[in-house]
Design an enzyme around this catalytic site. Structure first.
Site, mmCIF file in Angstrom:
data_model
loop_
_atom_site.group_PDB
_atom_site.id
_atom_site.type_symbol
_atom_site.label_atom_id
_atom_site.label_comp_id
_atom_site.label_asym_id
_atom_site.label_seq_id
_atom_site.Cartn_x
_atom_site.Cartn_y
_atom_site.Cartn_z
ATOM 1 N N LYS A 134 -1.070 -9.643 2.849
ATOM 2 C CA LYS A 134 -0.241 -9.114 3.793
ATOM 3 C C LYS A 134 -1.156 -8.138 4.803
ATOM 4 C CE LYS A 134 3.073 -5.671 3.838
ATOM 5 N NZ LYS A 134 2.499 -4.690 4.644
ATOM 6 N N GLU A 190 9.317 -4.036 10.557
ATOM 7 C CA GLU A 190 9.754 -2.676 9.934
ATOM 8 C C GLU A 190 10.134 -1.996 11.305
ATOM 9 O OE1 GLU A 190 6.857 -1.093 7.184
ATOM 10 O OE2 GLU A 190 8.105 0.860 7.397
ATOM 11 N N ASP A 216 0.964 -1.223 0.099
ATOM 12 C CA ASP A 216 0.002 -0.134 -0.087
ATOM 13 C C ASP A 216 0.842 1.155 -0.090
ATOM 14 O OD1 ASP A 216 0.834 -0.253 2.428
ATOM 15 O OD2 ASP A 216 -1.101 -0.014 3.618
ATOM 16 N N SER A 217 2.338 0.982 0.231
ATOM 17 C CA SER A 217 3.104 2.119 -0.166
ATOM 18 C C SER A 217 3.030 2.713 -1.573
ATOM 19 C CB SER A 217 4.467 1.854 -0.196
ATOM 20 O OG SER A 217 4.871 0.558 -0.858
ATOM 21 N N ASP A 272 -1.109 -6.108 -0.496
ATOM 22 C CA ASP A 272 -1.208 -5.568 0.795
ATOM 23 C C ASP A 272 -2.828 -5.239 0.854
ATOM 24 O OD1 ASP A 272 0.261 -4.715 3.238
ATOM 25 O OD2 ASP A 272 0.844 -2.859 2.068
ATOM 26 N N GLU A 305 -1.271 -5.560 8.569
ATOM 27 C CA GLU A 305 -0.520 -5.111 9.586
ATOM 28 C C GLU A 305 -0.965 -5.397 10.921
ATOM 29 O OE1 GLU A 305 -0.044 -0.812 9.035
ATOM 30 O OE2 GLU A 305 0.799 -1.234 6.903
HETATM 31 O O1 KIV Z 1 3.617 -1.219 1.783
HETATM 32 C C1 KIV Z 1 4.726 -1.560 1.632
HETATM 33 O O2 KIV Z 1 5.559 -1.295 0.912
HETATM 34 C C2 KIV Z 1 5.046 -2.357 2.815
HETATM 35 C C3 KIV Z 1 6.545 -2.560 2.799
HETATM 36 C C4 KIV Z 1 7.088 -1.211 3.199
HETATM 37 C C5 KIV Z 1 6.753 -3.692 3.882
HETATM 38 O O3 KIV Z 1 4.242 -2.381 3.703
#
Ligand code: KIV
Length: 281
Positions: A115, A184, A46-47, A85, A117
């Site tokens: 993924k 992280e 989600d970056s 994500d 969090e």
């Molecule tokens: O969204 C992302 O890119 C991440 C990484 C920094 C692990 O969660």
């Protein structure tokens, strides 16, 4: 073609002590190149909200955005494991929504795994997804979706209580059935300890060399996102400069009318030309 990476491969790499490589990817051409270079896991993180869409943080990212980016990465990937994500509030409201949204990333987006969090408090959600047949990667330490609660993008686990909590979080996510765990922005010693104490692979970002694998944001390693580079990111290329130079050269050639040249231009036979111009008189 190399064999497709599976969860079994990722676990076997930890068991053999082989370093696991993960990078973020958000689009087709990047996925193609990273996959060709043998990166084991591609994270559609989600970056994307920050480095592609220009948001201040990851909170505005939606399921629709994630599905679209997962689809593009899927089309470019043959070997790597593709992880989608789950964005902010797509899994925190309740377990049913988490299942529905995780299933969308797999069924519509084409991801191999998701993924999410969170530590102990997210363990029941991880367990429910795994029981539904969905492979889950955990993510603890600096969890960007909680940036307001954490008070900014800060290193985590620096106090006794915070360090102990991270260890408990790691155990809880492993016991819930996650296949790997992103650590992280935590101190290297703590990341190494967690890596030794749990059986699933740890993937570090700003967590030192003692993790089973590493992940970075691809825009950071390529020098594409030069507004801000985190201390833990290594720049292996300076693409922002390359792109600016290319755009400047194109601008100059267009203004000077030296582009397009003959080799970029299509011709028309004289007889066709004469017929067209005669009709037009
Ligand atoms: O969204 C992302 O890119 C991440 C990484 C920094 C692990 O969660």
């Amino acid at each position: 073609m190399m064999d497709k990476v599976t969860l079994h491969h990722i676990q076997a790499m930890k068991d053999r002590g082989e370093a696991i490589c993960m990078l973020t990817a958000y689009d087709y051409p990047t996925a193609l190149l990273l996959d060709q270079s043998g990166i084991d896991m591609l994270l559609v993180g989600d970056s994307v909200g920050m480095v592609v869409h220009g948001f201040e943080n990851t909170l505005p990212v939606t399921m629709e955005m994630m599905i679209m980016h997962c689809q593009a990465v899927r089309r470019g990937t043959q070997r790597a494991l593709v992880i989608g994500d789950l964005p902010f509030m797509s899994y925190q409201v309740n377990i049913e929504e988490a299942k529905r949204n995780a299933a969308r990333l797999l069924a519509k987006g084409g991801a191999d795994a998701v993924k999410l969090e969170g530590g102990q408090s997210m363990a029941p959600t991880v367990r429910a997804l795994v029981e539904a047949g969905i492979a889950v990667q955990g993510h603890i330490g600096l969890t960007p979706q909680s940036v307001s609660k954490l008070g900014g993008f800060k290193v985590q686990g620096k106090t006794i209580a915070a360090g102990q909590q991270l260890l408990a979080d790691a155990h809880a996510i492993e016991q819930a059935g996650a296949f790997s765990l992103v650590l992280e922005s935590i101190p290297a010693r703590l990341a190494e300890l967690i890596t030794q104490r749990i059986g699933i692979p740890t993937i570090g970002i700003g967590a030192g060399p003692g993790c089973d694998g590493q992940v970075l944001v691809t825009h950071d390693i390529l020098g594409l996102f030069d507004r801000f580079t985190p201390r833990f990111a290594q720049q292996y290329a300076t693409l922002a400069t390359t792109i600016r130079n290319a755009a400047n050269a194109y601008r100059d050639e267009v203004r000077a009318r030296s582009f397009p040249a003959d080799e970029h231009t299509f011709t028309l036979n004289d007889d066709v030309w004469e017929a067209i111009t005669a009709d037009d008189e």
